[in-house]
Design an enzyme around this catalytic site. Structure first.
Site, mmCIF file in Angstrom:
data_model
loop_
_atom_site.group_PDB
_atom_site.id
_atom_site.type_symbol
_atom_site.label_atom_id
_atom_site.label_comp_id
_atom_site.label_asym_id
_atom_site.label_seq_id
_atom_site.Cartn_x
_atom_site.Cartn_y
_atom_site.Cartn_z
ATOM 1 N N LYS A 123 -11.651 22.190 -7.679
ATOM 2 C CA LYS A 123 -10.228 22.540 -7.814
ATOM 3 C C LYS A 123 -9.968 23.226 -9.158
ATOM 4 O O LYS A 123 -9.239 24.209 -9.237
ATOM 5 C CB LYS A 123 -9.366 21.274 -7.700
ATOM 6 C CG LYS A 123 -9.450 20.622 -6.321
ATOM 7 C CD LYS A 123 -8.914 19.179 -6.316
ATOM 8 C CE LYS A 123 -9.381 18.468 -5.058
ATOM 9 N NZ LYS A 123 -9.214 17.008 -5.106
ATOM 10 N N LYS A 135 -9.917 11.614 -13.132
ATOM 11 C CA LYS A 135 -10.763 11.056 -12.077
ATOM 12 C C LYS A 135 -10.760 9.547 -12.250
ATOM 13 O O LYS A 135 -10.242 9.037 -13.249
ATOM 14 C CB LYS A 135 -12.184 11.607 -12.166
ATOM 15 C CG LYS A 135 -12.789 11.528 -13.567
ATOM 16 C CD LYS A 135 -14.160 12.135 -13.647
ATOM 17 C CE LYS A 135 -14.201 13.635 -13.684
ATOM 18 N NZ LYS A 135 -14.831 14.275 -12.565
ATOM 19 N N ARG A 136 -11.340 8.824 -11.287
ATOM 20 C CA ARG A 136 -11.478 7.385 -11.473
ATOM 21 C C ARG A 136 -12.218 7.109 -12.786
ATOM 22 O O ARG A 136 -13.053 7.903 -13.216
ATOM 23 C CB ARG A 136 -12.266 6.773 -10.300
ATOM 24 C CG ARG A 136 -11.452 6.654 -9.041
ATOM 25 C CD ARG A 136 -10.280 5.745 -9.233
ATOM 26 N NE ARG A 136 -10.716 4.373 -9.291
ATOM 27 C CZ ARG A 136 -10.414 3.439 -8.379
ATOM 28 N NH1 ARG A 136 -9.634 3.756 -7.353
ATOM 29 N NH2 ARG A 136 -10.834 2.208 -8.496
ATOM 30 N N HIS A 144 -21.814 8.948 0.346
ATOM 31 C CA HIS A 144 -21.104 9.480 -0.826
ATOM 32 C C HIS A 144 -21.596 8.913 -2.149
ATOM 33 O O HIS A 144 -20.996 9.199 -3.187
ATOM 34 C CB HIS A 144 -19.608 9.184 -0.749
ATOM 35 C CG HIS A 144 -18.902 9.844 0.379
ATOM 36 N ND1 HIS A 144 -18.294 11.066 0.266
ATOM 37 C CD2 HIS A 144 -18.710 9.451 1.657
ATOM 38 C CE1 HIS A 144 -17.740 11.390 1.429
ATOM 39 N NE2 HIS A 144 -17.976 10.425 2.289
ATOM 40 N N THR A 162 -15.131 16.758 -6.428
ATOM 41 C CA THR A 162 -14.333 17.772 -5.747
ATOM 42 C C THR A 162 -13.269 18.292 -6.718
ATOM 43 O O THR A 162 -12.825 19.433 -6.596
ATOM 44 C CB THR A 162 -13.653 17.223 -4.475
ATOM 45 O OG1 THR A 162 -13.095 15.949 -4.785
ATOM 46 C CG2 THR A 162 -14.648 17.081 -3.346
ATOM 47 N N LYS A 213 -19.029 8.321 -15.054
ATOM 48 C CA LYS A 213 -18.245 9.550 -15.238
ATOM 49 C C LYS A 213 -18.029 9.857 -16.727
ATOM 50 O O LYS A 213 -17.622 10.935 -17.101
ATOM 51 C CB LYS A 213 -16.902 9.438 -14.521
ATOM 52 C CG LYS A 213 -17.054 9.322 -12.992
ATOM 53 C CD LYS A 213 -15.710 9.216 -12.309
ATOM 54 C CE LYS A 213 -15.790 8.916 -10.824
ATOM 55 N NZ LYS A 213 -16.050 10.110 -9.996
HETATM 56 C C1 F58 Z 1 -16.855 9.978 -4.076
HETATM 57 N N1 F58 Z 1 -16.918 8.597 -3.740
HETATM 58 C C2 F58 Z 1 -18.014 10.420 -4.953
HETATM 59 N N2 F58 Z 1 -15.939 6.543 -3.459
HETATM 60 O O1 F58 Z 1 -18.080 9.595 -6.095
HETATM 61 C C3 F58 Z 1 -17.783 11.874 -5.361
HETATM 62 O O2 F58 Z 1 -18.867 12.348 -6.097
HETATM 63 C C4 F58 Z 1 -17.610 12.718 -4.112
HETATM 64 O O3 F58 Z 1 -17.212 14.011 -4.459
HETATM 65 C C5 F58 Z 1 -16.552 12.124 -3.197
HETATM 66 O O4 F58 Z 1 -16.840 10.770 -2.901
HETATM 67 C C6 F58 Z 1 -16.437 12.866 -1.893
HETATM 68 O O5 F58 Z 1 -17.703 13.026 -1.316
HETATM 69 C C7 F58 Z 1 -15.799 7.866 -3.729
HETATM 70 O O6 F58 Z 1 -14.701 8.362 -3.936
HETATM 71 C C8 F58 Z 1 -14.952 5.635 -3.433
HETATM 72 O O7 F58 Z 1 -13.788 5.917 -3.649
HETATM 73 C C9 F58 Z 1 -15.334 4.230 -3.141
HETATM 74 C C10 F58 Z 1 -14.706 3.803 -1.837
HETATM 75 C C11 F58 Z 1 -15.046 2.359 -1.563
HETATM 76 C C12 F58 Z 1 -14.626 1.453 -2.682
HETATM 77 C C13 F58 Z 1 -15.214 1.894 -3.989
HETATM 78 C C14 F58 Z 1 -14.874 3.348 -4.269
#
Ligand code: F58
Length: 792
Positions: free
Chosen positions: A639, A527-528, A348, A635, A533
């Site tokens: 939406k 978003k985060r 990811h 994602t 971003k």
């Molecule tokens: C996200 N990753 C990607 N990671 O940033 C986003 O582009 C993508 O659409 C999504 O995955 C699904 O494929 C993501 O959300 C985290 O939350 C990490 C998890 C581990 C700790 C740091 C954040």
């Protein structure tokens, strides 16, 4: 069939399950009673599906994920069981507001962001498609922290969803598995035997995941950590009360919180423990099920497709090899092959700091046998691929991405661009060695939650035009195309959006005391918070716009409401500064009588799935403005588009595919491509050049650095501005002018209803492909070799 006495069933639960008198019941009591009544309707189907899967000897999909950001479950269950009317009628009979009851449920926030939400959408789609599947994860006592602001700064508080009765889960007291950590590996009769030093129990808790129309249901099995034995009675009797409970507290720490801080050694150790804990418990469980059903071990890949959601469960490779080889006597090479036949891995992120590495020391201390097996796997892989060196360990660290890659039969990226970049960058060498291993599966979102349930007005309009089939076959949205030329349809489309905006405006006033004009353009970035971003690009453009409006208050400005929401990792100082700045800007801008009619800024606290469900249907514009090459997919972008908010965005992640589908004239593209960013970054002084070339940007940065938004602490943003005028790694300055221009194109389009509404409606009609049903079908065909089964 409508159960005329559904309200009686709810009342019965209130009295007999909760022991509460209807005259004294709170909203919460009623919500729990309703949940139990709805739950009654799904349990039979759930058990029947599990029975059918067993009877069919079906291949099961096992989705291993550290995160499942499922949000509220009651509405999901009501909608998927098609109980909307019945519930509404029953609640009205009881004098309760359905909205209030539904909104009383706390979000299950067992995830950080997109990765966790994707897992939740996948669980819903797997159930809706009738694919036998089990999601495995951790039952965190505290999910993602609760965010509030004190003087504009993010404050984190523990989240406590489990302090309430969690009606949806079933604790399986008979599914308690023992796991070890530490200790040593000894040789016994020529075999390696791991003697762990510390043991904990993994306790299973099952939550049904019900699919569309209740035809199928799967299980989300979350593990909580418990001590082997209760507490130490001896110590207790000796009066040493704290020590008596120590072992219990230690064991429970493992499932206490979602992602502990991993910047300290202790934090790292706990995180690795969590990863091993849930992965090992899940694999034991999978093998028990397989053995119960009586298969020969070599056939495991025919019955189990195990998907690793990122590298967090990557220890599954060596653990499955250990279970097959050490514990069941399968020859090592065959064990590796068998494990690989089952495992697949989703990447990811390409961000180097997010690719997990564990020190060999820690790995050896916590999982000594796994460290040995990783070396054996590495050696076997090197022997199969002579002359090509890819090490699973480097600089005293185990590289989990490489380990996951080598132990998986398929590795996937989450958008076309991301998958290409994976091949070119992080996994270039491994890709050359295994050219068929990497595949793309562009992410998707579940239409049940993100359109049907979150946006009932638009859903009714769509159903009126093309029937209800779209809910489980989102490609049917294409058949809206002729309606896009029908003025009556476009009018109704605009009316639905306006009504959603009016609802949001009313809520903003009530919940946050902010007044906004529902006719203004609702521009949303949720978003985060992360530098890549680029929420700071958005706020700089906001500042520049505010300054322009002030300079020309009688200009033809298109009124805008800038809405931000999102959490920053507690240890990510720069991201927290971005939040602070946005809040500071909001304070100044919103109080400015000169610009008030045209511009409002707000940062809504505690972003979560439920807030997204409220904001997305009311959004006009979707901000997807990451530095190209950095957002794996996104994602939220899907939406928004589905709900009729065109994107302003870069050529990044799934934006590329969204633009391809909606058409370039229905997407506000700006900024450098991934390739161009690499070149630009290499130019010395790129940020200064960009600032010198754009007085709006220069002026905005100057306002920030002079303390216009922090009058009582003028130097507050000196570091922030220094970063942007200095190395500006994420190229905020270099993309600013293009972003500004794109925003003005948005203004022009929004100001013309004849342009805007067809564009918004085309976004809905052309984004059916982004259903997570399509994504899951892709995984089934290209990775899992699993098929749906007929529940009958
Ligand atoms: C996200 N990753 C990607 N990671 O940033 C986003 O582009 C993508 O659409 C999504 O995955 C699904 O494929 C993501 O959300 C985290 O939350 C990490 C998890 C581990 C700790 C740091 C954040």
């Amino acid at each position: 069939m409508i159960d005329a006495r559904f309200s009686d069933t709810i009342t019965r639960h209130l009295i007999y399950a909760l022991g509460t008198d209807p005259d004294h019941a709170t909203l919460r009591d009623w919500r729990i009673a309703l949940s139990l009544a709805v739950r009654d309707r799904l349990v039979d189907r759930w058990l029947a599906a599990s029975h059918a899967a067993r009877k069919a000897g079906a291949k099961r999909v096992y989705y291993l994920s550290m995160e499942f950001l499922i949000g509220r479950l009651l509405e999901d269950a009501i909608v998927n069981l098609r109980l909307e009317d019945e519930v509404r009628a029953a609640l009205s009979a009881l004098g309760l507001s359905p909205e209030a009851v539904i909104q009383d449920e706390p979000d299950a926030a067992l995830g950080n962001g997109g990765l966790g939400r994707l897992a939740a959408c996948f669980m819903e789609s797997l159930a809706s498609l009738g694919v036998p599947a089990i999601g495995y994860g951790i039952r965190y006592e505290h999910g993602l922290f609760r965010q509030s602001f004190v003087e504009g700064r993010q404050v984190e508080e523990p989240e406590d969803w489990l302090t309430q009765y969690h009606t949806w889960e079933f604790k399986r007291r008979n599914v308690r598995l023992r796991l070890c950590f530490g200790g040593e590996v000894v040789e016994e009769a020529g075999k390696a035997v791991w003697r762990g030093a510390e043991a904990v129990m993994a306790q299973a808790h099952d939550t049904p995941m019900i699919g569309w129309q209740g035809r199928w249901a799967n299980t989300l099995r979350l593990w909580s950590a418990e001590p082997l034995h209760g507490f130490d009675l001896d110590r207790f009797n000796r009066g040493d009360y704290a020590a008596a409970a120590e072992a219990e507290a230690l064991a429970r720490t493992i499932s206490r919180v979602l992602y502990p801080d991993d910047t300290t050694e202790r934090g790292k150790e706990l995180r690795l423990k969590q990863e091993y804990f849930f992965t090992a418990a899940s694999l034991q469980d999978i093998l028990h099920r397989f053995e119960d059903e009586g298969g020969a071990l070599a056939d495991l890949p025919k019955k189990a497709a195990i998907q690793l959601n990122d590298t967090h469960p990557a220890i599954a490779g060596p653990e499955l090899v250990r279970l097959l080889h050490d514990e069941r006597g399968m020859p090592l090479d065959q064990a590796i092959e068998t494990a690989r036949g089952c495992l697949s891995y989703t990447n990811h992120t390409l961000m180097p700091e997010a690719l997990e590495c564990w020190s060999e020391d820690l790995m050896t201390r916590l999982l000594p046998r796994h460290m040995q097996l990783i070396e054996r796997i590495d050696a076997a892989h090197a022997a199969e691929n002579p002359g090509r060196k890819v090490a699973l360990t480097a600089h005293g660290e185990v590289r989990m991405g490489e380990l996951a890659f080598v132990m998986a039969h398929k590795v996937n990226g989450v958008s076309a661009l991301h998958t290409d970049l994976m091949k070119q960058t992080v996994f270039a060498e491994l890709h050359r060695m295994h050219p068929d291993r990497i595949v793309n599966q562009t992410n998707g979102v579940t239409p049940r939650r993100w359109l049907f349930s979150a946006n009932p007005r638009l859903s009714r309009l769509i159903t009126g035009a093309i029937g209800e089939g779209w809910v489980c076959d989102l490609d049917q949205l294409e058949t809206l195309e002729p309606s896009l030329r029908d003025p009556a349809f476009l009018d109704a489309y605009a009316t639905a959006k306006r009504a959603n905006k009016a609802d949001l405006a009313a809520w903003l006033a009530e919940a946050h005391g902010i007044t906004v004009d529902p006719e203004a353009l609702f521009d949303v970035q949720i978003k985060r918070i992360h530098e890549y971003k680029r929420q700071h690009l958005n706020i700089l453009e906001t500042i520049a716009l505010w300054r322009e409006i002030k300079a020309n208050p009688n200009g033809p400005w298109v009124p805008r409401v800038k809405i931000f929401a999102g959490k920053a990792a507690p240890g990510y100082a720069f991201a927290k500064e971005i939040i602070h700045l946005i809040n500071d800007v909001a304070t100044v801008v919103n109080a400015d009588p000169e610009t008030n009619r045209f511009l409002k800024v707000m940062f809504l606290p505690n972003y979560n799935v439920s807030l997204a469900e409220r904001l997305i249907p009311a959004a006009d514009l979707s901000e997807q403005i990451s530095t190209a090459g950095k957002e794996a997919s996104g994602t939220g972008n899907m939406k928004f588009a589905l709900n009729g908010a065109p994107t302003i965005g870069t050529l990044d992640g799934a934006n590329v595919e969204i633009r391809d589908r909606v058409g370039e004239e229905n997407f506000f593209l700006f900024g450098m491509t991934a390739e161009e960013t690499e070149i630009r970054r290499a130019a010395p002084d790129h940020a200064r050049q960009a600032i010198a070339a754009d007085t709006r940007l220069g002026g905005a940065l100057k306002a920030v650095s002079q303390g216009v938004f922090s009058p009582r602490d003028r130097h507050r943003y000196r570091g922030f501005v220094g970063n942007l005028t200095g190395h500006d790694y994420f190229l905020v300055c270099s993309d600013f002018t293009a972003y500004w221009d794109a925003q003005r194109r948005v203004d022009a389009a929004f100001a013309d209803p004849g342009v805007w509404w067809p564009m918004a409606a085309r976004n809905t009609a052309r984004t059916g492909w982004f259903s997570s049903d399509r994504t899951i079908r892709g995984y089934m065909a290209d990775i899992w070799g699993a098929v749906p089964i007929d529940p009958a």
